[in-house]
Design an enzyme around this catalytic site. Sequence first.
Site, PDB file in Angstrom:
ATOM      1  N   MET A  28       1.003  -1.205   0.026  1.00 27.42           N
ATOM      2  CA  MET A  28      -0.070   0.012   0.001  1.00 27.42           C
ATOM      3  C   MET A  28       0.733   1.340   0.161  1.00 27.42           C
ATOM      4  SD  MET A  28      -3.382  -0.882   2.148  1.00 27.42           S
ATOM      5  CE  MET A  28      -2.833  -0.888   3.905  1.00 27.42           C
ATOM      6  N   GLY A  29       2.151   1.232  -0.292  1.00 28.30           N
ATOM      7  CA  GLY A  29       2.987   2.268  -0.556  1.00 28.30           C
ATOM      8  C   GLY A  29       3.495   2.760   0.926  1.00 28.30           C
ATOM      9  N   HIS A  35       9.182  -3.537   3.457  1.00 26.48           N
ATOM     10  CA  HIS A  35       8.934  -3.460   2.021  1.00 26.48           C
ATOM     11  C   HIS A  35      10.256  -3.914   1.530  1.00 26.48           C
ATOM     12  CE1 HIS A  35       5.447  -0.489   3.311  1.00 26.48           C
ATOM     13  NE2 HIS A  35       5.025  -1.952   3.091  1.00 26.48           N
ATOM     14  N   GLU A 146       5.891 -11.677   7.242  1.00 27.38           N
ATOM     15  CA  GLU A 146       5.355 -12.408   8.356  1.00 27.38           C
ATOM     16  C   GLU A 146       4.656 -11.423   9.414  1.00 27.38           C
ATOM     17  OE1 GLU A 146       8.219 -15.285   9.731  1.00 27.38           O
ATOM     18  OE2 GLU A 146       7.717 -16.673   8.205  1.00 27.38           O
ATOM     19  N   VAL A 174      10.768  -7.477   9.752  1.00 23.73           N
ATOM     20  CA  VAL A 174      11.783  -6.464   9.943  1.00 23.73           C
ATOM     21  C   VAL A 174      11.533  -5.523  10.950  1.00 23.73           C
ATOM     22  CG1 VAL A 174      13.290  -4.755   8.735  1.00 23.73           C
ATOM     23  CG2 VAL A 174      12.534  -6.864   7.323  1.00 23.73           C
ATOM     24  N   LYS A 182       8.435  -2.669  12.031  1.00 24.69           N
ATOM     25  CA  LYS A 182       8.350  -1.601  10.828  1.00 24.69           C
ATOM     26  C   LYS A 182       7.090  -1.518  10.351  1.00 24.69           C
ATOM     27  CE  LYS A 182      13.090  -0.538   9.985  1.00 24.69           C
ATOM     28  NZ  LYS A 182      13.590   0.724   9.640  1.00 24.69           N
ATOM     29  N   SER A 183       6.391  -0.622  10.370  1.00 27.97           N
ATOM     30  CA  SER A 183       4.925  -0.374   9.669  1.00 27.97           C
ATOM     31  C   SER A 183       4.913   1.077   9.326  1.00 27.97           C
ATOM     32  CB  SER A 183       4.135  -0.350  10.732  1.00 27.97           C
ATOM     33  OG  SER A 183       2.764  -0.060  10.231  1.00 27.97           O
ATOM     34  N   SER A 184       4.168   1.148   8.196  1.00 30.68           N
ATOM     35  CA  SER A 184       3.924   2.407   7.498  1.00 30.68           C
ATOM     36  C   SER A 184       2.953   3.376   8.602  1.00 30.68           C
ATOM     37  CB  SER A 184       2.957   2.111   6.258  1.00 30.68           C
ATOM     38  OG  SER A 184       3.665   1.633   5.079  1.00 30.68           O
TER      39      SER A 184
HETATM   40  P1  AMP Z   1       1.447  -3.134   3.601  1.00 28.03           P
HETATM   41  O1  AMP Z   1       1.970  -1.989   2.466  1.00 28.03           O
HETATM   42  O2  AMP Z   1       1.472  -2.637   4.971  1.00 28.03           O
HETATM   43  O3  AMP Z   1       0.167  -3.575   3.273  1.00 28.03           O
HETATM   44  O4  AMP Z   1       2.498  -4.155   3.409  1.00 28.03           O
HETATM   45  C1  AMP Z   1       2.909  -4.636   2.205  1.00 28.03           C
HETATM   46  C2  AMP Z   1       3.833  -5.958   2.473  1.00 28.03           C
HETATM   47  O5  AMP Z   1       4.795  -5.837   3.243  1.00 28.03           O
HETATM   48  C3  AMP Z   1       2.734  -7.172   3.365  1.00 28.03           C
HETATM   49  O6  AMP Z   1       3.136  -8.244   2.599  1.00 28.03           O
HETATM   50  C4  AMP Z   1       3.343  -6.828   4.794  1.00 28.03           C
HETATM   51  O7  AMP Z   1       3.395  -8.161   5.632  1.00 28.03           O
HETATM   52  C5  AMP Z   1       4.869  -6.448   4.299  1.00 28.03           C
HETATM   53  N1  AMP Z   1       5.708  -5.991   5.529  1.00 28.03           N
HETATM   54  C6  AMP Z   1       4.931  -4.623   6.028  1.00 28.03           C
HETATM   55  N2  AMP Z   1       5.776  -4.430   7.081  1.00 28.03           N
HETATM   56  C7  AMP Z   1       6.766  -5.295   7.300  1.00 28.03           C
HETATM   57  C8  AMP Z   1       7.711  -5.527   8.055  1.00 28.03           C
HETATM   58  N3  AMP Z   1       8.010  -4.894   8.943  1.00 28.03           N
HETATM   59  N4  AMP Z   1       8.594  -6.784   7.791  1.00 28.03           N
HETATM   60  C9  AMP Z   1       8.529  -7.485   6.756  1.00 28.03           C
HETATM   61  N5  AMP Z   1       7.460  -7.305   5.933  1.00 28.03           N
HETATM   62  C10 AMP Z   1       6.361  -6.305   6.104  1.00 28.03           C
END
Ligand code: AMP
Length: 251
Positions: A28-29, A35, A146, A174, A182-184
């Site tokens: 989702m950017g 990512h 994961e 990560v 880590k999270s957006s």
């Molecule tokens: P998102 O943009 O948050 O929907 O995430 C896109 C992809 O990146 C999904 O497969 C998430 O599980 C992965 N992702 C997001 N944060 C992490 C992280 N901290 N470590 C590994 N993968 C991640």
Amino acid sequence: MTVVLRSPQEFKQWRKKQSGSVGFVPTMGALHSGHEQLLKTARAENNIVVLSIFVNPTQFNDPKDFEKYPITWDADLKMAQNNKVDAIFYPHAPDMYPDNYRYKVTENEYSKTLDGAHRPGHFDGVLSVVMKLFNVVSPTKAYFGEKDFQQMRLIQGMVESFFMNLEIVPVATVRESDGLAKSSRNVRLTQEQRALAPAIYKAITTSKTADEAAQALSAQGFKVDYVTDIDNRRYVAAFLGEVRLIDNVQI
Ligand code: AMP
């Protein structure tokens, strides 16, 4: 060169001209090093790497969360270029939902537990958009973090159930150096909340039971949705203010 393709039709035209294996990273950017790890893994294993960026409206049960979802296109493009991504699929929502979401993919057991129990409709939105993205991109392998373990498992199940021709590759979570996944959404935390946030990882890794972890988080001011142990894995979701954070670890 990284090309940017904005409609499903345009992407399919481009896809027809590619040969060899295609590694796909749906996002989702607001890209971060989590990512990036997916992109690096995909780059190492495939001839072609495709990234999608789509803030999928149907998976947001909370309109405020959707409105406030960070958008960082310029930095995302740079990260894609630095990681030798061949194409970015960056569609507009109406083009992804020509049927106005009349058709959807639903799983009726696992998706109703954990995050699904607290976010009505969330996994219908996730599975539906991922099915659409797979049909547009036709990947050989698709990479999922994961960090969103339940999501990754549900997508693996969908691929098996519908005899879809691709492999799902899980990638380890990560983390920041203090343990926070880590999270957006982390950029939405205030300085004070950011300092408190690593308590989530600490609680699920050091508590003896799920209940003990939940109590420790509540005592520190988190609003806990759940801490649950299933099959040697501990899952957590908790709010800090308006920001909902999730994590999971093997136990
Ligand atoms: P998102 O943009 O948050 O929907 O995430 C896109 C992809 O990146 C999904 O497969 C998430 O599980 C992965 N992702 C997001 N944060 C992490 C992280 N901290 N470590 C590994 N993968 C991640």
